[in-house]
Design a protein around this motif. Structure first.
Motif, PDB file in Angstrom:
ATOM      1  N   VAL A 109       0.840  -1.206   0.000  1.00  0.00           N
ATOM      2  CA  VAL A 109       0.000   0.000   0.000  1.00  0.00           C
ATOM      3  C   VAL A 109       0.873   1.254   0.000  1.00  0.00           C
ATOM      4  O   VAL A 109       1.802   1.376   0.791  1.00  0.00           O
ATOM      5  N   SER A 110       0.545   2.173  -0.910  1.00  0.00           N
ATOM      6  CA  SER A 110       1.236   3.465  -0.977  1.00  0.00           C
ATOM      7  C   SER A 110       0.194   4.578  -1.041  1.00  0.00           C
ATOM      8  O   SER A 110      -0.878   4.410  -1.646  1.00  0.00           O
ATOM      9  N   HIS A 111       0.529   5.704  -0.395  1.00  0.00           N
ATOM     10  CA  HIS A 111      -0.380   6.844  -0.433  1.00  0.00           C
ATOM     11  C   HIS A 111       0.408   8.125  -0.218  1.00  0.00           C
ATOM     12  O   HIS A 111       1.347   8.160   0.583  1.00  0.00           O
ATOM     13  N   ALA A 112       0.039   9.148  -0.940  1.00  0.00           N
ATOM     14  CA  ALA A 112       0.724  10.436  -0.842  1.00  0.00           C
ATOM     15  C   ALA A 112      -0.294  11.544  -0.589  1.00  0.00           C
ATOM     16  O   ALA A 112      -1.463  11.448  -0.985  1.00  0.00           O
ATOM     17  N   PHE A 113       0.162  12.569   0.087  1.00  0.00           N
ATOM     18  CA  PHE A 113      -0.647  13.764   0.282  1.00  0.00           C
ATOM     19  C   PHE A 113       0.046  14.887  -0.471  1.00  0.00           C
ATOM     20  O   PHE A 113       1.065  15.416  -0.018  1.00  0.00           O
TER      21      PHE A 113
ATOM     22  N   ALA B 194       5.027  11.665  -0.023  1.00  0.00           N
ATOM     23  CA  ALA B 194       4.642  10.263   0.115  1.00  0.00           C
ATOM     24  C   ALA B 194       4.580   9.919   1.596  1.00  0.00           C
ATOM     25  O   ALA B 194       5.590   9.966   2.299  1.00  0.00           O
ATOM     26  N   LEU B 195       3.399   9.560   2.085  1.00  0.00           N
ATOM     27  CA  LEU B 195       3.230   9.206   3.497  1.00  0.00           C
ATOM     28  C   LEU B 195       3.470   7.721   3.739  1.00  0.00           C
ATOM     29  O   LEU B 195       4.044   7.333   4.755  1.00  0.00           O
ATOM     30  N   LEU B 196       2.997   6.888   2.830  1.00  0.00           N
ATOM     31  CA  LEU B 196       3.181   5.441   2.930  1.00  0.00           C
ATOM     32  C   LEU B 196       3.728   4.925   1.611  1.00  0.00           C
ATOM     33  O   LEU B 196       3.240   5.331   0.542  1.00  0.00           O
ATOM     34  N   THR B 197       4.706   4.055   1.678  1.00  0.00           N
ATOM     35  CA  THR B 197       5.339   3.531   0.468  1.00  0.00           C
ATOM     36  C   THR B 197       5.480   2.016   0.572  1.00  0.00           C
ATOM     37  O   THR B 197       6.295   1.520   1.343  1.00  0.00           O
ATOM     38  N   GLY B 198       4.665   1.290  -0.186  1.00  0.00           N
ATOM     39  CA  GLY B 198       4.784  -0.165  -0.250  1.00  0.00           C
ATOM     40  C   GLY B 198       4.597  -0.867   1.082  1.00  0.00           C
ATOM     41  O   GLY B 198       5.309  -1.820   1.394  1.00  0.00           O
ATOM     42  N   VAL B 199       3.634  -0.418   1.884  1.00  0.00           N
ATOM     43  CA  VAL B 199       3.414  -0.997   3.214  1.00  0.00           C
ATOM     44  C   VAL B 199       2.597  -2.282   3.124  1.00  0.00           C
ATOM     45  O   VAL B 199       1.535  -2.309   2.507  1.00  0.00           O
ATOM     46  N   SER B 200       3.088  -3.335   3.757  1.00  0.00           N
ATOM     47  CA  SER B 200       2.366  -4.611   3.837  1.00  0.00           C
ATOM     48  C   SER B 200       2.331  -5.043   5.298  1.00  0.00           C
ATOM     49  O   SER B 200       3.376  -5.164   5.942  1.00  0.00           O
TER      50      SER B 200
ATOM     51  N   GLU C  44     -11.790   3.864   5.425  1.00  0.00           N
ATOM     52  CA  GLU C  44     -12.310   5.213   5.197  1.00  0.00           C
ATOM     53  C   GLU C  44     -11.512   5.990   4.161  1.00  0.00           C
ATOM     54  O   GLU C  44     -11.918   7.063   3.741  1.00  0.00           O
ATOM     55  N   LEU C  45     -10.369   5.455   3.761  1.00  0.00           N
ATOM     56  CA  LEU C  45      -9.521   6.111   2.776  1.00  0.00           C
ATOM     57  C   LEU C  45      -9.006   5.064   1.804  1.00  0.00           C
ATOM     58  O   LEU C  45      -8.533   4.002   2.226  1.00  0.00           O
ATOM     59  N   THR C  46      -9.098   5.336   0.526  1.00  0.00           N
ATOM     60  CA  THR C  46      -8.596   4.423  -0.497  1.00  0.00           C
ATOM     61  C   THR C  46      -7.166   4.801  -0.849  1.00  0.00           C
ATOM     62  O   THR C  46      -6.895   5.957  -1.191  1.00  0.00           O
ATOM     63  N   PRO C  47      -6.223   3.883  -0.738  1.00  0.00           N
ATOM     64  CA  PRO C  47      -4.823   4.222  -1.032  1.00  0.00           C
ATOM     65  C   PRO C  47      -4.601   4.480  -2.513  1.00  0.00           C
ATOM     66  O   PRO C  47      -5.402   4.056  -3.364  1.00  0.00           O
ATOM     67  N   ASP C  48      -3.511   5.171  -2.826  1.00  0.00           N
ATOM     68  CA  ASP C  48      -3.171   5.435  -4.225  1.00  0.00           C
ATOM     69  C   ASP C  48      -2.851   4.136  -4.967  1.00  0.00           C
ATOM     70  O   ASP C  48      -3.156   4.005  -6.154  1.00  0.00           O
ATOM     71  N   SER C  49      -2.242   3.193  -4.280  1.00  0.00           N
ATOM     72  CA  SER C  49      -1.912   1.902  -4.899  1.00  0.00           C
ATOM     73  C   SER C  49      -1.830   0.840  -3.817  1.00  0.00           C
ATOM     74  O   SER C  49      -1.738   1.145  -2.628  1.00  0.00           O
TER      75      SER C  49
END
Length: 596
Positions: free
Chosen positions: A9-13, A17-23, A52-57
């Motif tokens: 899981v990755s997500h940016a604001f 980038a707040l989360l990068t490839g988290v498993s 409540e939030l859909t990640p970017d990937s």
């Protein structure tokens, strides 16, 4: 059972980038405290887990019919709605009043409020307690709390900690309240640099574990430096052909490795191996073996007698098709000899890494597949956890939570190799173990095998790896024998080039490429003397340049606060470096001409 799984899981604001490839995963009944810097991604992480939030990937999966309760940082209520309706919904008074848990929640969070009052009249703290009471009255499999202790007094916080600890539901809580973390958390997650570091225990355990990780990281860096020195030491101690390098390079290497121990404590390993294996490992007695089965396919061994002893570290080489893998299958018991006898020691505990990838459960996670073999192992004189060994072989951080089905071929090979080692065998057969491994992982594998006590037989086309991990070289030269080569791979190549053995390729009607030996360069005695004089001059020049470099470094240290002088010295240092490089190249060209 995992209630929620995050995979890559990755997500940016915006640009950050707040989360990068988290498993990672949240298990049933698990209570997790989430810590990290403000703005580092804690709220983003729990919002993604809560759905409540859909990640970017990446992919987020919830178990079917998962009930999630969320306490967000902001409480949005209808200002005209009574508190009773917000908290209790449409429950009749006799229904909630007869529930001891509901009464306890109301008494401890809303005991000082008039339940008929409207939400618009509530203060920030009262609104927070109202939202928390509403959440806790519901039935949830997973409770997600973002800063639940804000506006709560000490008594309310203590009550809340006890209440949450007694619930059976899983808990994910973001808070800066360290006492609260210690009171409710069984695990701690630290959101840092786009990833999530996981620790066992609450905040106090987290602080201790983080300090220990920092110490281990420093030890790992020290080990990496020692690995580099050991590599140089091994290169220096290798065959002469490998060390025909400029003398000034060799001298510098010798100074660097003056106090470096041998790559392996051979005597110590042999003692351990003998204790674990006894005197007999494998004895081949008059064995005849064909590659395709009894009297089928190319002949590999012809009435061969050989012994593999405790602590032997053997590199098995030969051309493709010579039968190297067949010999390993013979030792592993997969094939039987046409004639003769193979005697295996009674204490042999075998692990065989073949070129074929054995099936692994594609739904399991990497760490789980290793820990199901063993959680701890002692290599040499040190105990390692499964997670630490996975990290050494390239499965760092989040990669340990990847699903096996998503691994590449190289990753699966590394995983299977580690599973074999974790089973603590005393005989290890490795067939092309370096396939798909990068240099960093190979170096770690080599260092790991340095401390492994047992009998090792390696088949590999990676010459560096083969020479690095084995002490003896044995070849299949197409004559039906296992030939010991004291000169190692160099001797093998010389014998192949000289044609002193029957080629296995020729035996199978495959063409063998002719090997040409380079013509010797002839230099007259007069030219040789001139070249040697010039070579000596260049060596003196290199010594002077090195001395000047050392002086410039010392001057730079003294002029640390004089930026103008530092600039001039830095320019001089770059010029000296360029001169040294040009002189070294000239030296090497001359050395090649006179054959040094």
């Amino acid at each position: 059972m995992n209630l929620v799984n995050l995979e890559s899981v990755s997500h940016a604001f915006g640009p950050k980038a707040l989360l990068t490839g988290v498993s990672l995963g949240v298990e049933a009944g698990e209570r997790i405290g989430v810590v990290g810097r403000n703005g580092g991604g804690k709220t983003t992480l729990v919002s993604i887990i809560a759905g409540e939030l859909t990640p970017d990937s990446g992919r987020v999966t919830h178990t079917r019919n998962l009930r999630v309760g969320v306490l967000a940082q902001r409480d949005l209520f209808d200002p005209d709605a009574p508190i009773r309706d917000i908290v209790l919904g449409e429950k009749a008074e006799h229904e909630w009043a007869g529930d001891a848990q509901v009464r306890e929640i109301l008494a401890n969070l809303l005991g000082d409020l008039d339940l008929s009052a409207h939400a618009g009249a509530l203060s920030g703290g009262e609104r927070r307690r109202t939202a928390l009471a509403k959440l806790l009255i519901g039935d949830h499999d997973l409770i997600v709390l973002d800063e639940p202790t804000n506006h709560l007094d000490i008594e309310a916080i203590a009550w809340l900690a006890g209440h949450l600890s007694a619930r059976k539901s899983a808990l994910l809580v973001v808070t800066h309240d360290r006492w609260f973390l210690d009171a409710v958390s069984t695990r701690t997650w630290e959101v840092i640099d786009g990833g999530v570091e996981r620790y066992e225990g609450g905040y106090a355990a987290f602080v201790l574990a983080k300090a220990e990780r920092a110490r281990i990281a420093q030890a790992a860096e020290d080990r990496r430096q020692n690995l580099m020195r050991k590599e140089i030491a091994w290169l220096r101690r290798g065959p002469p052909a490998r060390t025909s390098k400029p003398k000034f390079r060799i001298n510098a290497a010798e100074a660097l490795i003056a106090d470096v121990p041998p790559a392996r404590e051979t005597v110590e390993l042999l003692r351990f191996a003998t204790a674990r294996l006894g005197k007999t490992v494998y004895d081949l007695e008059n064995v005849t073996l064909h590659a395709g089965g009894p009297n089928t396919g190319p002949l590999v061994l012809d009435h061969c007698t050989w012994q593999f002893g405790p602590g032997d570290r053997i590199g098995l080489i030969g051309v493709n098709g010579s039968g190297k893998s067949t010999v390993l299958r013979l030792l592993s018991g997969t094939v039987t000899p046409d004639e003769g006898k193979l005697v295996q020691g009674r204490t042999v505990k075998l692990a065989h890494l073949s070129q074929e990838l054995a099936e692994l459960d594609p739904t399991r996670r990497v760490l789980e597949t290793v820990e199901e073999i063993r959680k701890y192992i002692t290599v040499g004189k040190k105990e390692w956890t499964a997670s630490q060994l996975l990290e050494r072989l390239g499965f760092k951080g989040e990669a340990q939570w990847k699903v096996v089905g998503d691994l590449s071929g190289g990753e699966r090979r590394r995983l299977q190799l580690l599973r074999l080692i974790m089973d603590e065998p005393n005989v290890l057969l490795l067939d092309e173990p370096t396939n798909d491994l990068d240099i960093e992982t190979l170096t770690e594998l080599e260092d790991l095998l340095d401390g492994w006590p047992g009998t090792l037989v390696v088949v590999s086309h990676d010459r560096y790896f083969l020479e690095r991990v084995s002490d003896r070289t044995v070849a299949l030269l197409g004559d039906g024998r296992l030939s010991m080569l004291p000169g190692g791979v160099d001797e093998y190549l010389e014998r192949r080039a000289a044609g002193t053995a029957v080629s296995a390729r020729a035996a199978s009607a495959e063409p063998v490429a002719a090997v040409e030996t380079p013509a010797e360069k002839k230099v007259s005695q007069k030219e040789l003397r001139e070249l040697q004089k010039e070579l000596s001059r260049l060596e003196r020049q290199l010594d002077k340049l090195s001395e000047r470099e050392a002086k410039v470094h010392a001057q730079m240290a003294e002029a640390a606060s004089d930026f103008e002088k530092l600039g001039k010295l830095d320019a001089e240092l770059r010029d000296l470096g360029a001169q040294k490089e040009a002189t070294e190249l000239e030296w090497m060209e001359l050395a090649e001409r006179i054959g040094e």
